[in-house]
Design a protein around this motif. Structure first.
Motif, PDB file in Angstrom:
ATOM      1  N   ASP B  29     -55.879 -18.881  11.008  1.00 44.20           N
ATOM      2  CA  ASP B  29     -56.617 -19.046   9.461  1.00 44.20           C
ATOM      3  C   ASP B  29     -56.348 -17.849   9.094  1.00 44.20           C
ATOM      4  N   GLN B  30     -56.821 -17.023   9.934  1.00 44.79           N
ATOM      5  CA  GLN B  30     -57.354 -15.369   9.139  1.00 44.79           C
ATOM      6  C   GLN B  30     -56.332 -14.807   9.569  1.00 44.79           C
ATOM      7  N   GLY B  31     -54.624 -15.347  10.193  1.00 43.55           N
ATOM      8  CA  GLY B  31     -53.724 -14.570  10.540  1.00 43.55           C
ATOM      9  C   GLY B  31     -53.657 -13.622  12.406  1.00 43.55           C
ATOM     10  N   GLN B  32     -54.896 -14.579  12.759  1.00 38.68           N
ATOM     11  CA  GLN B  32     -54.177 -13.408  14.403  1.00 38.68           C
ATOM     12  C   GLN B  32     -54.278 -14.409  14.880  1.00 38.68           C
ATOM     13  N   ARG B  33     -53.055 -15.015  15.621  1.00 42.66           N
ATOM     14  CA  ARG B  33     -52.451 -15.668  17.270  1.00 42.66           C
ATOM     15  C   ARG B  33     -52.615 -15.350  17.734  1.00 42.66           C
ATOM     16  N   PRO B  34     -52.452 -16.248  18.847  1.00 45.48           N
ATOM     17  CA  PRO B  34     -52.762 -15.165  20.320  1.00 45.48           C
ATOM     18  C   PRO B  34     -51.188 -14.860  20.714  1.00 45.48           C
ATOM     19  N   ASP B  35     -50.070 -15.414  20.436  1.00 46.61           N
ATOM     20  CA  ASP B  35     -49.542 -14.574  20.578  1.00 46.61           C
ATOM     21  C   ASP B  35     -48.958 -13.120  19.887  1.00 46.61           C
ATOM     22  N   MET B  36     -50.317 -12.908  19.011  1.00 45.62           N
ATOM     23  CA  MET B  36     -49.584 -10.888  18.877  1.00 45.62           C
ATOM     24  C   MET B  36     -50.574 -10.580  19.496  1.00 45.62           C
ATOM     25  N   ILE B  37     -49.638  -9.380  19.585  1.00 44.46           N
ATOM     26  CA  ILE B  37     -49.961  -8.403  20.417  1.00 44.46           C
ATOM     27  C   ILE B  37     -50.699  -7.196  19.923  1.00 44.46           C
ATOM     28  N   PRO B  38     -51.634  -7.431  20.414  1.00 47.41           N
ATOM     29  CA  PRO B  38     -52.699  -5.379  20.202  1.00 47.41           C
ATOM     30  C   PRO B  38     -51.673  -4.777  20.103  1.00 47.41           C
ATOM     31  N   SER B  39     -52.110  -3.962  19.553  1.00 47.72           N
ATOM     32  CA  SER B  39     -51.451  -2.235  19.688  1.00 47.72           C
ATOM     33  C   SER B  39     -52.773  -1.294  20.557  1.00 47.72           C
ATOM     34  N   VAL B  40     -51.794  -0.990  21.445  1.00 48.69           N
ATOM     35  CA  VAL B  40     -53.263  -0.301  22.514  1.00 48.69           C
ATOM     36  C   VAL B  40     -52.090   1.175  22.702  1.00 48.69           C
ATOM     37  N   GLN B  41     -51.402   1.357  20.745  1.00 54.38           N
ATOM     38  CA  GLN B  41     -51.342   2.747  20.948  1.00 54.38           C
ATOM     39  C   GLN B  41     -52.185   3.416  19.476  1.00 54.38           C
ATOM     40  N   MET B  42     -53.379   1.915  19.141  1.00 56.92           N
ATOM     41  CA  MET B  42     -53.808   2.907  17.962  1.00 56.92           C
ATOM     42  C   MET B  42     -54.819   3.915  18.599  1.00 56.92           C
ATOM     43  N   GLY B  43     -54.873   4.839  17.976  1.00 62.91           N
ATOM     44  CA  GLY B  43     -56.392   5.823  17.435  1.00 62.91           C
ATOM     45  C   GLY B  43     -55.594   7.019  18.823  1.00 62.91           C
ATOM     46  N   LYS B  44     -54.122   7.427  19.204  1.00 59.73           N
ATOM     47  CA  LYS B  44     -53.087   7.981  20.247  1.00 59.73           C
ATOM     48  C   LYS B  44     -52.285   8.430  19.888  1.00 59.73           C
ATOM     49  N   PRO B  45     -51.888  10.077  19.539  1.00 60.00           N
ATOM     50  CA  PRO B  45     -50.616  10.313  19.149  1.00 60.00           C
ATOM     51  C   PRO B  45     -49.582  10.294  19.031  1.00 60.00           C
ATOM     52  N   ALA B  46     -49.085   9.920  17.900  1.00 61.63           N
ATOM     53  CA  ALA B  46     -47.533   8.618  17.648  1.00 61.63           C
ATOM     54  C   ALA B  46     -46.355   9.393  18.479  1.00 61.63           C
ATOM     55  N   PRO B  47     -45.896   8.755  19.297  1.00 55.74           N
ATOM     56  CA  PRO B  47     -44.480   9.293  20.161  1.00 55.74           C
ATOM     57  C   PRO B  47     -44.035   9.833  19.192  1.00 55.74           C
ATOM     58  N   PRO B  48     -42.800  11.199  19.995  1.00 53.88           N
ATOM     59  CA  PRO B  48     -42.468  12.201  18.585  1.00 53.88           C
ATOM     60  C   PRO B  48     -40.924  11.221  18.748  1.00 53.88           C
ATOM     61  N   ILE B  49     -40.452  11.292  17.117  1.00 49.99           N
ATOM     62  CA  ILE B  49     -39.288  10.392  16.960  1.00 49.99           C
ATOM     63  C   ILE B  49     -38.276  11.600  17.111  1.00 49.99           C
ATOM     64  N   SER B  50     -36.835  11.552  17.379  1.00 47.51           N
ATOM     65  CA  SER B  50     -35.980  11.897  17.130  1.00 47.51           C
ATOM     66  C   SER B  50     -34.576  11.284  17.079  1.00 47.51           C
ATOM     67  N   LEU B  51     -34.304  10.319  16.262  1.00 38.69           N
ATOM     68  CA  LEU B  51     -33.076  10.014  16.122  1.00 38.69           C
ATOM     69  C   LEU B  51     -31.744  10.206  14.951  1.00 38.69           C
ATOM     70  N   PRO B  52     -30.716  10.336  15.081  1.00 35.42           N
ATOM     71  CA  PRO B  52     -29.392  10.011  14.057  1.00 35.42           C
ATOM     72  C   PRO B  52     -29.952   9.683  13.187  1.00 35.42           C
ATOM     73  N   PRO B  53     -29.382   9.917  12.625  1.00 33.21           N
ATOM     74  CA  PRO B  53     -29.107   9.302  10.185  1.00 33.21           C
ATOM     75  C   PRO B  53     -28.760   7.771  10.738  1.00 33.21           C
ATOM     76  N   LEU B  54     -29.606   6.817   9.645  1.00 32.52           N
ATOM     77  CA  LEU B  54     -28.324   5.425  10.004  1.00 32.52           C
ATOM     78  C   LEU B  54     -27.027   5.767   8.419  1.00 32.52           C
ATOM     79  N   LEU B  55     -27.551   6.288   7.666  1.00 29.07           N
ATOM     80  CA  LEU B  55     -25.925   6.489   6.269  1.00 29.07           C
ATOM     81  C   LEU B  55     -25.573   7.986   6.592  1.00 29.07           C
TER      82      LEU B  55
END
Lengths: 168, 180
Positions: B29-55
């Motif tokens: 009811d509070q919005g936490q269903r068992p199939d929701m996977i907790p993020s294990v990366q909270m508090g960790k450095p974000a992975p570097p992103i390098s992607l080509p532009p969509l537009l």
């Protein structure tokens, strides 16, 4: 008119035979595109084994080997790329767990946190057996009848048995 | 007396099980269903992103864009229903100067058309055709939105449509706390 009109008779049988053979050869795993498979059979087998142990996080009760989800396809490809670059099975699993957590392993690792998960069924079984044993012992004691009748009860029994019909 | 005590045991066990299941229902009811996977990366450095532009002619998506500001990384696709639901709110967020809103378009043939049709709230959109960034961030469904602080640490993540309420509860407090 010839009986088995030579050429066309042969080609019809050949076609039927071909269809039967093809039907028998259908792969059991429909999710994987044959083009995904690695040329090295040893590596490919490792890839399949690792994939079967990784949960598809979108379709959560399937492994990435079974799932049709695009993410499963990406992960299958990543597993194979890493195998080709020489990573060990453990390193590849670690790579995926680092991003998704232990939940992604279909066989949860035995750690202190998962000890309860692994031991749980055994503990419950032990408790159940213990409970059954206690109940059995208790029942044994309660049921054992008094071996001796009091003198009044003995007299009463004799009166009834001798047919004096004391409807009591 | 002893007999009565032992018949209570199954009732007690049942009560515990019911209480536990009731608690889990409350969580749902509070919005936490068992199939929701907790993020294990909270508090960790974000992975570097390098992607080509969509537009076409657009800016490629790289973590360098964040440069010391709070960044909001939103994973979306045209085939994702809730993404359309959260889109108007993203348009609002894009007006803020204290955050950089960027998008990762995952496995999408119609990404460009969708953005052209709905509007572009992002400073840059990366086309993640191979799922590299999506998997690096541990994304398991769309939409997912990550808040990265000025030091490049993932502070919070929301799986599902980003609404005003979710923002107020989960994201805004973190930004406020970091802003003197």
């Amino acid at each position: 008119m010839k009986k088995n009109s030579g050429f066309s008779g042969f080609s019809l049988k050949a076609l039927l035979l071909l269809l039967v053979l093809m039907a028998g050869g259908v792969s059991s795993s429909l999710a994987m595109d044959p083009g995904e498979a690695l040329p090295d059979p040893v590596l490919e087998q490792r890839a399949r084994d690792i994939s079967r142990g990784l949960r598809c996080v979108m379709c959560q009760n399937q492994s990435i080997d079974d799932s049709d989800a695009p993410m499963a396809q990406d992960l299958r490809r990543i597993v194979r790329e890493r195998l080709e670059s020489g990573a060990s099975d453990a390193e590849i699993k670690e790579w995926v767990v680092k991003r998704y957590g232990d939940f992604v392993l279909l066989s949860p690792p035995v750690k202190t946190q998962t000890l309860l998960l692994w031991a749980g069924p055994l503990i419950l079984l032990a408790l159940g057996l213990l409970g059954a044993f206690i109940y059995w012992r208790k029942r044994g004691r309660e049921i054992s009848p008094p071996a001796v009748l009091t003198p009044e009860e003995q007299a009463k029994l004799e009166r009834i048995l001798s047919g004096k019909d004391q409807a009591q | 007396m002893k007999k009565q005590f032992s018949t209570l045991i199954p009732i007690v066990v049942l009560a515990i099980v019911v209480a536990f299941l009731g608690y889990r229902l409350f969580l749902v009811d509070q919005g936490q269903r068992p199939d929701m996977i907790p993020s294990v990366q909270m508090g960790k450095p974000a992975p570097p992103i390098s992607l080509p532009p969509l537009l076409e002619g657009g800016t490629p998506l790289s973590s360098d864009l964040f440069s010391g500001r709070f960044a909001l990384v939103n994973f979306f696709a045209s085939w994702c229903g809730p993404c359309a639901v959260e889109h108007p709110y993203l348009m609002q967020l894009s007006k803020r100067s204290d955050i950089v809103l960027v998008g990762v378009n995952y496995k999408d043939q119609n990404g460009r058309e969708w953005i052209t049709k709905h509007g572009n709230p992002y400073a840059a959109i990366g086309a993640d055709t191979e799922g590299v960034a999506t998997i690096d961030f541990g994304v398991y469904g769309l939409p997912e939105t990550f808040l990265i602080d000025r030091e490049g640490i993932i502070r919070t993540r929301h799986a599902g449509a980003l609404t005003k309420d979710v923002w107020a509860e989960k994201f805004e407090p973190i930004i406020r706390a970091a802003t003197p």
